[in-house]
Design a protein around this motif. Structure first.
Motif, PDB file in Angstrom:
ATOM      1  N   ILE A  35       0.838  -1.201   0.000  1.00  0.00           N
ATOM      2  CA  ILE A  35       0.000   0.000   0.000  1.00  0.00           C
ATOM      3  C   ILE A  35       0.874   1.252   0.000  1.00  0.00           C
ATOM      4  N   ALA A  36       1.929   1.240   0.822  1.00  0.00           N
ATOM      5  CA  ALA A  36       2.830   2.401   0.884  1.00  0.00           C
ATOM      6  C   ALA A  36       3.524   2.624  -0.460  1.00  0.00           C
ATOM      7  N   SER A  37       3.862   1.539  -1.143  1.00  0.00           N
ATOM      8  CA  SER A  37       4.543   1.645  -2.440  1.00  0.00           C
ATOM      9  C   SER A  37       3.620   2.204  -3.514  1.00  0.00           C
ATOM     10  N   ALA A  38       2.311   2.023  -3.329  1.00  0.00           N
ATOM     11  CA  ALA A  38       1.336   2.489  -4.319  1.00  0.00           C
ATOM     12  C   ALA A  38       0.573   3.718  -3.837  1.00  0.00           C
ATOM     13  N   GLY A  39       1.107   4.383  -2.819  1.00  0.00           N
ATOM     14  CA  GLY A  39       0.435   5.564  -2.273  1.00  0.00           C
ATOM     15  C   GLY A  39       0.526   6.750  -3.220  1.00  0.00           C
ATOM     16  N   SER A  40      -0.505   7.593  -3.191  1.00  0.00           N
ATOM     17  CA  SER A  40      -0.486   8.827  -3.985  1.00  0.00           C
ATOM     18  C   SER A  40      -0.934   9.989  -3.100  1.00  0.00           C
ATOM     19  N   MET A  41      -1.258  11.097  -3.692  1.00  0.00           N
ATOM     20  CA  MET A  41      -1.581  12.300  -2.924  1.00  0.00           C
ATOM     21  C   MET A  41      -2.921  12.153  -2.199  1.00  0.00           C
ATOM     22  N   GLY A  42      -3.048  12.849  -1.092  1.00  0.00           N
ATOM     23  CA  GLY A  42      -4.336  12.951  -0.396  1.00  0.00           C
ATOM     24  C   GLY A  42      -4.812  11.676   0.262  1.00  0.00           C
ATOM     25  N   GLY A  43      -3.878  10.813   0.677  1.00  0.00           N
ATOM     26  CA  GLY A  43      -4.277   9.582   1.355  1.00  0.00           C
ATOM     27  C   GLY A  43      -4.926   8.566   0.443  1.00  0.00           C
ATOM     28  N   HIS A  44      -4.640   8.656  -0.859  1.00  0.00           N
ATOM     29  CA  HIS A  44      -5.200   7.742  -1.846  1.00  0.00           C
ATOM     30  C   HIS A  44      -4.130   6.771  -2.355  1.00  0.00           C
ATOM     31  N   MET A  45      -4.582   5.774  -3.124  1.00  0.00           N
ATOM     32  CA  MET A  45      -3.693   4.830  -3.789  1.00  0.00           C
ATOM     33  C   MET A  45      -3.788   5.009  -5.289  1.00  0.00           C
ATOM     34  N   LYS A  46      -2.768   4.512  -5.985  1.00  0.00           N
ATOM     35  CA  LYS A  46      -2.780   4.469  -7.451  1.00  0.00           C
ATOM     36  C   LYS A  46      -2.402   3.052  -7.872  1.00  0.00           C
ATOM     37  N   THR A  47      -2.727   2.700  -9.104  1.00  0.00           N
ATOM     38  CA  THR A  47      -2.360   1.371  -9.599  1.00  0.00           C
ATOM     39  C   THR A  47      -0.844   1.257  -9.684  1.00  0.00           C
ATOM     40  N   TYR A  48      -0.364   0.028  -9.545  1.00  0.00           N
ATOM     41  CA  TYR A  48       1.090  -0.182  -9.542  1.00  0.00           C
ATOM     42  C   TYR A  48       1.361  -1.595 -10.032  1.00  0.00           C
ATOM     43  N   SER A  49       2.300  -1.721 -10.936  1.00  0.00           N
ATOM     44  CA  SER A  49       2.725  -3.034 -11.414  1.00  0.00           C
ATOM     45  C   SER A  49       4.233  -2.995 -11.604  1.00  0.00           C
ATOM     46  N   GLY A  50       4.933  -3.811 -10.871  1.00  0.00           N
ATOM     47  CA  GLY A  50       6.398  -3.808 -10.985  1.00  0.00           C
ATOM     48  C   GLY A  50       7.050  -4.343  -9.728  1.00  0.00           C
ATOM     49  N   TRP A  51       8.093  -3.669  -9.296  1.00  0.00           N
ATOM     50  CA  TRP A  51       8.900  -4.147  -8.172  1.00  0.00           C
ATOM     51  C   TRP A  51       8.970  -3.067  -7.093  1.00  0.00           C
ATOM     52  N   THR A  52       9.082  -3.508  -5.860  1.00  0.00           N
ATOM     53  CA  THR A  52       9.280  -2.563  -4.765  1.00  0.00           C
ATOM     54  C   THR A  52      10.434  -3.028  -3.880  1.00  0.00           C
ATOM     55  N   ASN A  53      11.274  -2.080  -3.478  1.00  0.00           N
ATOM     56  CA  ASN A  53      12.306  -2.376  -2.481  1.00  0.00           C
ATOM     57  C   ASN A  53      12.178  -1.398  -1.309  1.00  0.00           C
ATOM     58  N   LYS A  54      10.957  -0.899  -1.115  1.00  0.00           N
ATOM     59  CA  LYS A  54      10.701   0.075  -0.048  1.00  0.00           C
ATOM     60  C   LYS A  54      11.000  -0.566   1.314  1.00  0.00           C
ATOM     61  N   PHE A  55      11.806   0.117   2.103  1.00  0.00           N
ATOM     62  CA  PHE A  55      12.162  -0.333   3.445  1.00  0.00           C
ATOM     63  C   PHE A  55      11.544   0.645   4.438  1.00  0.00           C
ATOM     64  N   ILE A  56      10.631   0.154   5.232  1.00  0.00           N
ATOM     65  CA  ILE A  56       9.889   1.004   6.160  1.00  0.00           C
ATOM     66  C   ILE A  56      10.368   0.758   7.586  1.00  0.00           C
ATOM     67  N   PHE A  57      10.800   1.818   8.244  1.00  0.00           N
ATOM     68  CA  PHE A  57      11.186   1.748   9.655  1.00  0.00           C
ATOM     69  C   PHE A  57      10.848   3.092  10.291  1.00  0.00           C
ATOM     70  N   PRO A  58      10.788   3.161  11.628  1.00  0.00           N
ATOM     71  CA  PRO A  58      10.371   4.417  12.277  1.00  0.00           C
ATOM     72  C   PRO A  58      11.376   5.540  12.042  1.00  0.00           C
ATOM     73  N   PRO A  59      10.905   6.782  11.940  1.00  0.00           N
ATOM     74  CA  PRO A  59       9.490   7.171  11.840  1.00  0.00           C
ATOM     75  C   PRO A  59       9.035   7.113  10.385  1.00  0.00           C
ATOM     76  N   TYR A  60       7.746   6.861  10.187  1.00  0.00           N
ATOM     77  CA  TYR A  60       7.204   6.792   8.837  1.00  0.00           C
ATOM     78  C   TYR A  60       5.757   7.277   8.884  1.00  0.00           C
ATOM     79  N   ASP A  61       5.350   8.058   7.908  1.00  0.00           N
ATOM     80  CA  ASP A  61       4.008   8.630   7.872  1.00  0.00           C
ATOM     81  C   ASP A  61       3.123   7.800   6.940  1.00  0.00           C
ATOM     82  N   PHE A  62       2.199   7.053   7.528  1.00  0.00           N
ATOM     83  CA  PHE A  62       1.275   6.229   6.742  1.00  0.00           C
ATOM     84  C   PHE A  62       0.026   7.046   6.420  1.00  0.00           C
ATOM     85  N   THR A  63      -0.245   7.243   5.150  1.00  0.00           N
ATOM     86  CA  THR A  63      -1.370   8.105   4.761  1.00  0.00           C
ATOM     87  C   THR A  63      -2.619   7.317   4.365  1.00  0.00           C
ATOM     88  N   VAL A  64      -2.470   6.039   4.048  1.00  0.00           N
ATOM     89  CA  VAL A  64      -3.620   5.240   3.597  1.00  0.00           C
ATOM     90  C   VAL A  64      -4.080   4.262   4.680  1.00  0.00           C
TER      91      VAL A  64
END
Length: 349
Positions: free
Chosen positions: A268-297
């Motif tokens: 969800i974080a990898s496919a996040g967009s503006m305003g607490g929304h999501m967008k479609t996503y197809s591919g690869w993610t190497n997102k590493f999430i650790f504190p602090p992090y702002d979750f909008t969705v």
């Protein structure tokens, strides 16, 4: 944040070696983020924490039987091959790990099955343990995959100190698994039974699915103290239009989005967009999430209890708050919650 901040004492006997008899009978710790209150429940009671109009987002990846045992040509030395992912279907090329790696060279042939019916040739060295294998099989691709997977075992995590059993074929897999490609099960989803899914549906809680093919990078040891220097392995993921429309509609209506597992939280974080929304996503993610992090969705998270120093623990701490989550983990040890993929659940609301 530093790696050493994710150390805690975990007695070995608390690492679950088998699943509970019924999927939805695990224990569940509930953490209220705003107050820090902790409740102790049974997993099926999760339905009481969500309302009509909320949505649970699941990972519909399917674990394939990735662990094979075979023999090296000429010497007959026993080798273990762990299938990571298919690189090329037409040429039957696979990215794999091999043990013992030092004995395997480019050009070696490896034999699998009682009658040595499956043969592979080592064509590349990618890392110290990694190899590229080309399977020598003349039949159609579907037939090849079926035979290859019939030789494999469930890829249980390294901390489950036993051989895979018949029960693991079903239980190290969610009931809604559909898209093959993972070697690590989305553990939070293992708690959901068909009956519970039906009860959620009747209550009006939406069920949505994205795909993240979880890999062994989840278990790779972090070898740097400064977490900003750690690089996650890439994982293939897919977020389609129906999911995006549903989640965005739920957010706009003022309802909540619950991520079922850290793989979903990351997707969800990898496919996040503006305003607490999501967008479609197809591919690869190497997102590493650790504190602090702002979750909008994501508004709520279900996860299992993870091992010390793990990237999954770091993601949970980023969502629930470092102090809150580490305190909860100490409570979990004291209360003898079960840890790992076959362990108990933690719901953060």
């Amino acid at each position: 944040m530093k790696l050493s901040q994710f150390k805690f004492h975990l007695p070995e006997e608390l690492i679950a070696q088998h699943p509970v008899p019924q999927r939805d009978e695990s224990r569940m710790m509930v953490i209220h983020r705003k107050t820090g209150e902790i409740e102790h429940k049974v997993f099926r009671e999760i339905i009481n924490y969500f309302d009509e109009g909320d949505v649970m987002v699941f990972n519909d990846t399917k674990v394939f039987p990735a662990r094979l045992y075979g023999y090296k040509e000429k010497t007959g030395a026993k080798i273990e091959v762990f299938l990571l992912r298919e690189l090329n279907a037409e040429n039957k090329l696979w990215d794999v790990l091999v043990e013992p790696a030092r004995k395997i060279r480019i050009g070696n042939k490896l034999y699998f099955g009682k009658d040595e019916s499956m043969v592979a040739e080592v064509i590349d060295n990618t890392t110290s343990r990694g190899r590229t294998l080309r399977f020598l099989y003349d039949g159609p691709h579907d037939e090849f995959k079926k035979e290859l997977f019939s030789l494999g075992q469930s890829p249980l995590p390294h901390y489950i100190m036993r051989e895979p059993e018949e029960l693991d074929i079903e239980r190290y897999q969610t009931i809604y698994a559909e898209k093959e490609g993972a070697v690590v099960a989305p553990a939070a989803g293992l708690h959901f039974s068909r009956e519970l899914m039906k009860r959620l549906e009747i209550k009006g809680i939406h069920q949505a699915f994205l795909t993240v093919h979880s890999g062994l990078g989840n278990f790779r040891e972090i070898d740097v103290e400064d977490l900003t220097k750690h690089r996650m392995d890439s994982e293939q993921m897919e977020v389609d239009e129906p999911l995006v429309e549903l989640v965005n509609g739920v957010k706009d209506a003022g309802h909540r989005v619950c991520a079922i597992g850290t793989s979903v939280l990351r997707g969800i974080a990898s496919a996040g967009s503006m305003g607490g929304h999501m967008k479609t996503y197809s591919g690869w993610t190497n997102k590493f999430i650790f504190p602090p992090y702002d979750f909008t969705v994501t508004d709520a998270l279900l996860s299992n209890f993870h091992l010390p120093y793990s990237t999954m623990l770091m993601m949970v701490a980023a969502f629930g708050g470092y102090e809150t989550v580490m305190h909860a983990y100490n409570v979990a040890v004291k209360e003898k919650y079960r840890f790992g993929a076959y362990g108990d659940a933690m719901l953060i609301v």
